[in-house]
Design an enzyme around this catalytic site. Structure first.
Site, PDB file in Angstrom:
ATOM      1  N   GLY A 284       0.823  -1.209   0.000  1.00  0.00           N
ATOM      2  CA  GLY A 284       0.000   0.000   0.000  1.00  0.00           C
ATOM      3  C   GLY A 284       0.848   1.246   0.000  1.00  0.00           C
ATOM      4  N   ASN A 285       0.231   2.401   0.207  1.00  0.00           N
ATOM      5  CA  ASN A 285       1.000   3.644   0.322  1.00  0.00           C
ATOM      6  C   ASN A 285       0.413   4.512   1.418  1.00  0.00           C
ATOM      7  OD1 ASN A 285      -1.045   5.496  -0.827  1.00  0.00           O
ATOM      8  ND2 ASN A 285      -0.733   4.231  -2.642  1.00  0.00           N
ATOM      9  N   ARG A 286       1.051   5.668   1.679  1.00  0.00           N
ATOM     10  CA  ARG A 286       0.693   6.454   2.858  1.00  0.00           C
ATOM     11  C   ARG A 286      -0.409   7.484   2.614  1.00  0.00           C
ATOM     12  NH1 ARG A 286       6.014   8.734   3.688  1.00  0.00           N
ATOM     13  NH2 ARG A 286       4.792  10.540   4.312  1.00  0.00           N
TER      14      ARG A 286
END
Ligand code: CTP
Length: 398
Positions: free
Chosen positions: A210-212
């Site tokens: 995933g990412n932030r």
């Protein structure tokens, strides 16, 4: 259109006689904090629950109760309402709603309500049996038909110790409703689709890549589009943000789920804003069982995800939606945004540097269109949202 709709506006706050009146002090404070000037009128019953001194202390203006106030030489109700951009009744009791519905004017609050022009927002609060009484139902329906905005009540614990429908909504929500009532509805009748947040690409049943991305930018666009009268579908990847009221929210996890949801909603849209940080790649295989620790190295093969914006851009047609993309870059901002504008076939790219607003409530962006590059000053994400929506509104008007 930018900034808080309450800033520099005059609000007449009418406080009815219910226990929720204690929360009206917080309503006054929040109105004040958001830049509105606040006059307060208490009904005689309201004054039994909270005193005018509290409101005077918060607003810096004397709170009024008496239509016959000998210290005021003119017509107090005419003076108070002549300046008001909006009247907000909180709490609105069953009695006050009835008197409003029937146009009575036997005290300062009701004469103000008759003399006022402009939007009226009421926040009812009462016992569920009173709220559900046919007389109250009919009065509320009549007020709604006249354009009065009714916010709440909600289900929750009540003064009687019971729980049920009748609790006044929280001060922040009441003030949001007031701000909305003062916002021009320039997007009424438009369908807007917004994607937000990151995506989770499964590795196994418990892990993902995933990412932030927090989702804040996309949520702000959805909320402002709703405030301006649009019919909004928010396709949200995993995000900790609360579900916005009055927006259709579709929750998705992966890029492929997001693609399906965006495509399904985009058909009827006039504007699609891809604010989501869609994962460019996903693991080529999702393990059916949790991957166990074994070797020193674990190699995960990744394959490309569909590019949702590029797909929308490639299938553009006359009468199709305006397409807005985002470009989060670490360098060569404008150059890369221009390249994305062409490659993905969109109308506007909102470009920002990763250092300027990946998380947090503010953002500093540059709007890039085929004909112009417009750097904006640092501002709240809600204001950035307004600039994007202004661009859409001005093109629509042409
Ligand atoms: N986007 C999309 N589908 C993807 C990837 C991105 O719709 N699979 C959209 C994003 O929502 C954003 C825009 O495309 O509006 C630009 O995203 P970005 O990740 O910056 O673009 P990429 O094409 O992935 O380019 P880069 O090589 O810079 O990652």
């Amino acid at each position: 259109m930018s900034g808080d709709a309450l800033a520099g506006r005059e609000v007449l706050l009418v406080v009815g006689g219910g226990i929720a009146a204690f929360k009206s002090a917080l309503v006054a404070r929040e109105l004040q904090r958001r830049g509105a000037g606040v006059e307060t009128v208490l009904t005689p019953a309201g004054q039994r629950f909270i005193t005018g001194v509290t409101f005077a202390g918060i607003t810096g203006r004397a709170a009024r109760v008496d239509l016959w106030d000998p210290s005021y030489p003119g017509e107090l109700h005419i003076a108070l309402t002549g300046r008001a951009d909006l009247v907000l009744v909180a709490p609105a009791t069953a009695d006050l709603l009835a008197r409003m519905a029937h146009g009575l004017g036997d005290d300062l609050a009701t004469t103000c309500l008759l003399a006022a022009r402009g939007p009226v927002v009421v926040a009812p609060a009462m016992h569920p049996r009173m709220w559900e009484h046919p007389a109250t139902r009919a009065n509320v329906a009549l007020l709604r038909a006249r354009g009065v905005v009714v916010v709440g009540p909600v289900v929750g614990p009540l003064a009687s110790g019971e729980s049920g429908i009748g609790r006044m909504v929280e001060p922040g929500e009441i003030v949001d409703a007031a701000a909305r009532a003062l916002t021009p509805q320039d997007l009424a009748g438009c369908r807007v689709v917004v994607s937000a947040g990151g995506t989770h690409e499964a590795i196994d049943p418990v892990r993902f890549v995933g990412n932030r991305s927090s989702g804040r930018m996309g949520y702000a666009i959805a909320i402002r589009a709703r405030d301006r009268g649009a019919d909004v579908v928010l396709v949200s990847g995993p995000s900790a943000l609360p579900t916005p009221e009055g927006v259709t929210v579709e929750r998705v996890r992966s890029a492929r789920d997001m693609r399906d949801a965006v495509m399904a909603a985009a058909g009827a849209a006039q504007l699609v804003v891809m604010a989501a940080a869609v994962a460019d790649y996903r693991p080529s295989e999702v393990a059916a069982e949790k991957i166990k620790k074994s070797d020193d190295e674990l190699v995960i093969r990744m394959v490309k995800n569909p590019d949702i914006l590029a797909e929308l851009g490639a299938s553009r047609h006359e009468g199709g939606p305006m397409l807005v993309g985002f470009a989060l870059e670490t360098s060569d901002l404008v150059e890369r945004a221009r390249e994305k504008l062409v490659r993905k076939g969109c109308d506007l790219v909102v470009a920002n540097l990763a250092a300027d607003g990946f998380d947090g409530d503010d953002n500093r962006v540059t709007l890039v269109t085929p004909g112009a590059v417009t750097p904006l000053a640092p501002m709240s994400k809600a204001s950035v949202a307004d600039h994007i929506l202004d661009h859409f509104a001005s093109h629509r008007a042409r």
